[in-house]
Design a protein around this motif. Structure first.
Motif, PDB file in Angstrom:
ATOM      1  N   VAL A 273       0.856  -1.199   0.000  1.00 29.46           N
ATOM      2  CA  VAL A 273       0.000   0.000   0.000  1.00 29.46           C
ATOM      3  C   VAL A 273       0.884   1.239   0.000  1.00 29.46           C
ATOM      4  O   VAL A 273       0.634   2.206  -0.732  1.00 29.46           O
ATOM      5  CB  VAL A 273      -0.949  -0.016   1.211  1.00 29.46           C
ATOM      6  N   ALA A 274       1.955   1.214   0.798  1.00 28.75           N
ATOM      7  CA  ALA A 274       2.903   2.335   0.827  1.00 28.75           C
ATOM      8  C   ALA A 274       3.568   2.539  -0.526  1.00 28.75           C
ATOM      9  O   ALA A 274       3.792   3.677  -0.963  1.00 28.75           O
ATOM     10  CB  ALA A 274       3.956   2.107   1.902  1.00 28.75           C
ATOM     11  N   THR A 275       3.869   1.440  -1.232  1.00 25.51           N
ATOM     12  CA  THR A 275       4.465   1.543  -2.563  1.00 25.51           C
ATOM     13  C   THR A 275       3.534   2.280  -3.521  1.00 25.51           C
ATOM     14  O   THR A 275       3.960   3.161  -4.270  1.00 25.51           O
ATOM     15  CB  THR A 275       4.782   0.140  -3.119  1.00 25.51           C
ATOM     16  N   SER A 276       2.249   1.925  -3.489  1.00 26.81           N
ATOM     17  CA  SER A 276       1.270   2.597  -4.346  1.00 26.81           C
ATOM     18  C   SER A 276       1.127   4.070  -3.973  1.00 26.81           C
ATOM     19  O   SER A 276       1.059   4.940  -4.843  1.00 26.81           O
ATOM     20  CB  SER A 276      -0.090   1.902  -4.248  1.00 26.81           C
ATOM     21  N   LEU A 277       1.075   4.354  -2.683  1.00 25.13           N
ATOM     22  CA  LEU A 277       0.937   5.731  -2.222  1.00 25.13           C
ATOM     23  C   LEU A 277       2.127   6.578  -2.651  1.00 25.13           C
ATOM     24  O   LEU A 277       1.968   7.720  -3.109  1.00 25.13           O
ATOM     25  CB  LEU A 277       0.808   5.761  -0.698  1.00 25.13           C
ATOM     26  N   ASN A 278       3.330   6.027  -2.516  1.00 27.86           N
ATOM     27  CA  ASN A 278       4.534   6.770  -2.878  1.00 27.86           C
ATOM     28  C   ASN A 278       4.564   7.082  -4.374  1.00 27.86           C
ATOM     29  O   ASN A 278       4.874   8.209  -4.787  1.00 27.86           O
ATOM     30  CB  ASN A 278       5.777   5.977  -2.481  1.00 27.86           C
ATOM     31  N   GLY A 279       4.219   6.088  -5.200  1.00 29.51           N
ATOM     32  CA  GLY A 279       4.193   6.318  -6.645  1.00 29.51           C
ATOM     33  C   GLY A 279       3.138   7.328  -7.043  1.00 29.51           C
ATOM     34  O   GLY A 279       3.374   8.185  -7.906  1.00 29.51           O
ATOM     35  N   HIS A 280       1.980   7.236  -6.412  1.00 34.36           N
ATOM     36  CA  HIS A 280       0.889   8.169  -6.704  1.00 34.36           C
ATOM     37  C   HIS A 280       1.286   9.590  -6.304  1.00 34.36           C
ATOM     38  O   HIS A 280       1.001  10.563  -7.027  1.00 34.36           O
ATOM     39  CB  HIS A 280      -0.362   7.726  -5.945  1.00 34.36           C
TER      40      HIS A 280
END
Length: 266
Positions: free
Chosen positions: A110-117
């Motif tokens: 979830v953190a990976t998606s948030l960081n990319g977004h």
């Protein structure tokens, strides 16, 4: 050559039939092929491969499976990296929803998606929207990973860059310092990402006219770039120019001139 920003999820599906397992292996193979293609600079072929992996995941394991989210996130990263922002945003959003539903709100993916977004919003100048995503990604990574994990350093650095863009240097400085400390411990003092962080921290001091603090950081960044990237790399030229400006501002013209000339040559 750009470094490939994608994080491949090698998931294991338990209790599946042999055909489903075969599809899982095929999805993994295509995903790895996409990473290899992009690493070689073959953007169009990499996009095609990721789209193929996405279609396979949606068919084999369903639209709400982690593999589907990984392919969505990978495709979003590729689009973002090539400034196709309108195409990237809905993919990030869909990947995030899947991962939150499947893993819960505090999973490292979830953190990976948030960081990319957040990176997407920052690239678009949508700073107010990027900041809470970075902060949430940082909180998750600090909670689920070691405090000195490189992923924590990545988000610290990204949030610091967001503040720098907006001139919020007092907010950026401690984040850069913490990020550098983590990276130096985890990756070593001569890793290329160390040079980037040193250069960014030096820039903060530079903008505040703290030349005595900026100069050594620029010097160290230059040394790392020369060692890891070679003497003719554009990053070496940029670091030389930055250091020359510091010398120039301090009236050290004899030290500044050769750096200006060398940077111009590069």
């Amino acid at each position: 050559m750009k470094t490939f920003p994608l994080a491949l999820l090698l998931s294991v599906v338990l209790g599946v039939t042999a055909p489903a397992h075969a599809q899982e292996s095929k999805w993994q193979m295509i995903s790895e092929e996409a990473i290899s293609l992009y690493g070689k600079g073959q953007y169009d072929r990499a996009v095609a491969a990721i789209k193929k992996s996405l279609a396979l995941a949606e068919k084999a394991v369903g639209p709400d499976h982690p593999n589907t989210a990984t392919s969505l996130n990978n495709l979003a990263e590729l689009y973002r990296d090539h400034s196709h922002y309108a195409q990237a945003e809905p993919l990030y959003k869909r990947a995030l929803v899947i991962r939150e539903k499947y893993f819960g709100p505090n999973h490292f993916l979830v953190a990976t998606s948030l960081n990319g977004h957040a990176e997407l919003y920052r690239a678009q100048g949508r700073y107010a929207e990027a900041e809470p995503l970075y902060k949430r990604a940082l909180a998750i990574r600090e909670k689920t990973l070691r405090p000195d994990h490189p992923d924590v350093a990545q988000t610290l650095n990204n949030l610091a860059e967001l503040y720098c863009i907006q001139g919020q240097y007092a907010s950026a400085q401690p984040l850069y310092e913490r990020s550098l400390a983590i990276r130096e411990k985890a990756l070593g003092p001569d890793h290329p990402t160390m040079a980037t962080g040193l250069n960014n921290l030096a820039l903060i001091y530079h903008t505040q006219s703290k030349y005595a603090q900026a100069g050594p950081l620029y010097e160290r960044a230059l040394g790392i770039y020369e060692k890891t990237l070679g003497p003719g790399h554009p990053n070496v030229g940029t670091s030389m120019n930055n250091l020359a400006v510091i010398y120039h501002t301090q009236g050290k013209y004899a030290q500044a001139e050769p750096l200006y000339r060398h940077a111009l040559t590069i």
